[in-house]
Motif scaffolding. Structure first.
Motif, PDB file in Angstrom:
ATOM      1  N   VAL A 192       0.853  -1.182   0.000  1.00  0.00           N
ATOM      2  CA  VAL A 192       0.000   0.000   0.000  1.00  0.00           C
ATOM      3  C   VAL A 192       0.892   1.237   0.000  1.00  0.00           C
ATOM      4  O   VAL A 192       1.772   1.371   0.859  1.00  0.00           O
ATOM      5  CB  VAL A 192      -0.941   0.022   1.223  1.00  0.00           C
ATOM      6  N   HIS A 193       0.648   2.134  -0.953  1.00  0.00           N
ATOM      7  CA  HIS A 193       1.484   3.329  -1.079  1.00  0.00           C
ATOM      8  C   HIS A 193       0.602   4.558  -1.275  1.00  0.00           C
ATOM      9  O   HIS A 193      -0.322   4.547  -2.092  1.00  0.00           O
ATOM     10  CB  HIS A 193       2.437   3.170  -2.270  1.00  0.00           C
ATOM     11  N   SER A 194       0.897   5.618  -0.550  1.00  0.00           N
ATOM     12  CA  SER A 194       0.050   6.809  -0.610  1.00  0.00           C
ATOM     13  C   SER A 194       0.272   7.636  -1.874  1.00  0.00           C
ATOM     14  O   SER A 194      -0.582   8.442  -2.243  1.00  0.00           O
ATOM     15  CB  SER A 194       0.306   7.695   0.616  1.00  0.00           C
ATOM     16  N   GLU A 224      -2.091   5.425  -4.115  1.00  0.00           N
ATOM     17  CA  GLU A 224      -2.935   6.511  -3.619  1.00  0.00           C
ATOM     18  C   GLU A 224      -3.866   6.051  -2.502  1.00  0.00           C
ATOM     19  O   GLU A 224      -5.003   6.495  -2.392  1.00  0.00           O
ATOM     20  CB  GLU A 224      -3.724   7.138  -4.774  1.00  0.00           C
ATOM     21  N   GLN A 225      -3.346   5.171  -1.662  1.00  0.00           N
ATOM     22  CA  GLN A 225      -4.057   4.740  -0.467  1.00  0.00           C
ATOM     23  C   GLN A 225      -3.063   4.698   0.687  1.00  0.00           C
ATOM     24  O   GLN A 225      -1.854   4.557   0.477  1.00  0.00           O
ATOM     25  CB  GLN A 225      -4.694   3.358  -0.656  1.00  0.00           C
ATOM     26  N   SER A 226      -3.568   4.825   1.886  1.00  0.00           N
ATOM     27  CA  SER A 226      -2.707   4.797   3.060  1.00  0.00           C
ATOM     28  C   SER A 226      -3.373   4.010   4.169  1.00  0.00           C
ATOM     29  O   SER A 226      -4.561   3.670   4.084  1.00  0.00           O
ATOM     30  CB  SER A 226      -2.406   6.227   3.531  1.00  0.00           C
ATOM     31  N   ILE A 227      -2.599   3.744   5.202  1.00  0.00           N
ATOM     32  CA  ILE A 227      -3.107   3.059   6.389  1.00  0.00           C
ATOM     33  C   ILE A 227      -2.702   3.876   7.602  1.00  0.00           C
ATOM     34  O   ILE A 227      -1.547   4.310   7.713  1.00  0.00           O
ATOM     35  CB  ILE A 227      -2.559   1.622   6.478  1.00  0.00           C
ATOM     36  N   THR A 241      -7.640   0.490   4.586  1.00  0.00           N
ATOM     37  CA  THR A 241      -6.959   1.567   3.877  1.00  0.00           C
ATOM     38  C   THR A 241      -7.810   2.826   3.903  1.00  0.00           C
ATOM     39  O   THR A 241      -8.989   2.800   4.287  1.00  0.00           O
ATOM     40  CB  THR A 241      -6.678   1.178   2.417  1.00  0.00           C
ATOM     41  N   SER A 242      -7.227   3.923   3.477  1.00  0.00           N
ATOM     42  CA  SER A 242      -7.948   5.192   3.447  1.00  0.00           C
ATOM     43  C   SER A 242      -9.108   5.166   2.466  1.00  0.00           C
ATOM     44  O   SER A 242     -10.028   5.984   2.555  1.00  0.00           O
ATOM     45  CB  SER A 242      -6.989   6.324   3.074  1.00  0.00           C
ATOM     46  N   ALA A 246     -10.445  -3.381   2.904  1.00  0.00           N
ATOM     47  CA  ALA A 246      -9.954  -4.219   3.997  1.00  0.00           C
ATOM     48  C   ALA A 246      -8.906  -5.196   3.470  1.00  0.00           C
ATOM     49  O   ALA A 246      -9.133  -5.885   2.477  1.00  0.00           O
ATOM     50  CB  ALA A 246     -11.105  -4.984   4.640  1.00  0.00           C
ATOM     51  N   ILE A 247      -7.766  -5.243   4.146  1.00  0.00           N
ATOM     52  CA  ILE A 247      -6.683  -6.126   3.738  1.00  0.00           C
ATOM     53  C   ILE A 247      -6.403  -7.104   4.871  1.00  0.00           C
ATOM     54  O   ILE A 247      -6.143  -6.702   6.006  1.00  0.00           O
ATOM     55  CB  ILE A 247      -5.401  -5.334   3.422  1.00  0.00           C
TER      56      ILE A 247
END
Length: 396
Positions: A192-194, A224-227, A241-242, A246-247
């Motif tokens: 996951v990468h923002s 383009e998602q974050s935790i 994630t933002s 759900a992971i």
């Protein structure tokens, strides 16, 4: 006398001349002690205190240990080759070669296992209350260390699990994801990468090649998602994630940028005004802190306009080693210090154990050729030789 001691919860390495005092190796400096000799040292030597035992601080300590009374202050009693940190988390054989005690290379000096909390004109004050006097001081605290987790437990948890979450798509996250995907293809890896692309600090072409490689190995890359790291927990194994996705993961690794290790200097009356707006120490061409004749800084913490890379931190260390040797010479001759010249570096990010992506000044390469340079040993052999610990047998 040599002995085997456990390090990082099960990683065992051979060490020598280790004091029974958990805070100090070789000799106890006490409180407010003046310059003196280390193991085999000379009582007339200047004392050089180095704060930070990363690649820059460790190499400097090793290089000047027979020219000065060297004191290394580090919050860990061991050194870990930084570019092998994440791979050593999932492969214990790598950890066995990437981690060794500071006293393995610093055989003629002192190691204080503590954090520095303040600096005066003459002393470094540690978290455990020591006042360590110095003639010359070198700040090499780099970036803050992530919260230590038991390496053996992390390796075992990784082996037992079938799904892995990696947070962050910079070089650390990309390399860890590629290592797992190539060595453990049966595991489900999610990254996951923002940002809008991987490896955002270098060219788009390199990031695209890394993304293509990871997806070819069935790594699920979510851009383009974050935790939220403040609420992250392994309790239920579900991470949101933002974007509301759900992971499920059996274990996770945080590979986002860490802050510079300079927050402790912000309250220092001596050095607080030497920090720039980014928390970097402002240095001159000789890597001396501006306005200070006997304080140097090296590694990621300096404001030199270049990328923060281990290879360049090693160059910093060698320049300051030369300058300290010059300054400590008993001579009335005019001293000419060496200058550090920033350089354009080659950026390489490994992709598994055979491939890599490399950004050169005029082109981007990927595949087997750049992989030959970096990935096979992660420069472990070279770094161990540089620090004088290559006598250990059994390289991967």
């Amino acid at each position: 006398m040599e002995e085997d001691r456990p390090l990082e919860c099960g990683v065992t390495i051979r060490s020598s001349s280790v004091s029974s005092d958990p805070g100090v190796s070789n000799r106890d400096l006490g409180h407010g002690g003046g310059s003196g000799s280390g193991c085999g040292g000379n009582a007339t030597w200047n004392r050089v205190v180095i704060v930070g035992g990363g690649i820059a601080g460790s190499l400097l300590a090793k290089s000047i240990q027979f020219h000065a009374d060297v004191v290394l202050i580090d919050q860990k009693e061991y050194f870990e080759i930084p570019w092998a940190t994440l791979r050593s988390t999932v492969e214990q054989p790598v950890a066995e070669k990437a981690i060794f005690y500071h006293t393995d290379y610093l055989v003629n000096g002192t190691v204080i296992t503590s954090s520095a909390v303040d600096v005066t004109e003459t002393e470094v004050i540690t978290a455990d209350g020591r006042h360590v006097t110095y003639d010359y001081l070198v700040i090499a605290t780099g970036h803050t260390a992530s919260s230590p987790r038991c390496k053996r437990d992390m390796i075992e948890k990784f082996k037992e699990g079938i799904s892995v979450l990696i947070i962050g798509g910079g070089p650390a996250g990309v390399e860890l994801a590629s290592d797992i995907a190539s060595v453990y293809p049966e595991k489900k890896v999610t990254l996951v990468h923002s940002g809008s692309r991987l490896l955002g600090f270098i060219g788009r072409k390199a990031g695209n090649k890394a993304l293509e490689w990871l997806r070819s190995k069935n790594v699920d890359v979510l851009l383009e998602q974050s935790i939220d790291l403040d609420t992250i927990s392994e309790a239920d194994g579900i991470y949101m994630t933002s974007a509301g996705e759900a992971i499920a993961a059996d274990c996770y690794y945080v590979c986002v940028n860490r802050p510079l290790g300079s927050s402790w200097l912000k309250k220092s009356m001596v050095l607080k005004d030497s920090l720039d707006i980014y928390g970097q120490l402002k240095v001159d061409g000789h890597l001396r802190v501006k306005g200070r004749n006997n304080i140097f800084a090296i590694g990621d913490i300096v404001d030199v306009p270049e990328r923060k890379q281990g290879m360049l931190a090693q160059r910093h260390a060698m320049v300051v080693a030369k300058n300290l040797k010059q300054l400590m010479k008993v001579s009335n001759k005019e001293i000419k210090l060496s200058k550090y010249r920033p350089s354009i570096s080659i950026t390489m990010v490994s992709l598994g154990k055979k491939d890599a992506v490399a950004e050169l000044p005029f082109t981007t390469m990927s595949g087997f050729l750049p992989g030959l340079i970096k990935t096979r040993e992660l420069f472990l052999r070279r770094t161990r030789k540089l620090l004088g610990v290559d006598h250990h047998s059994g390289f991967l």
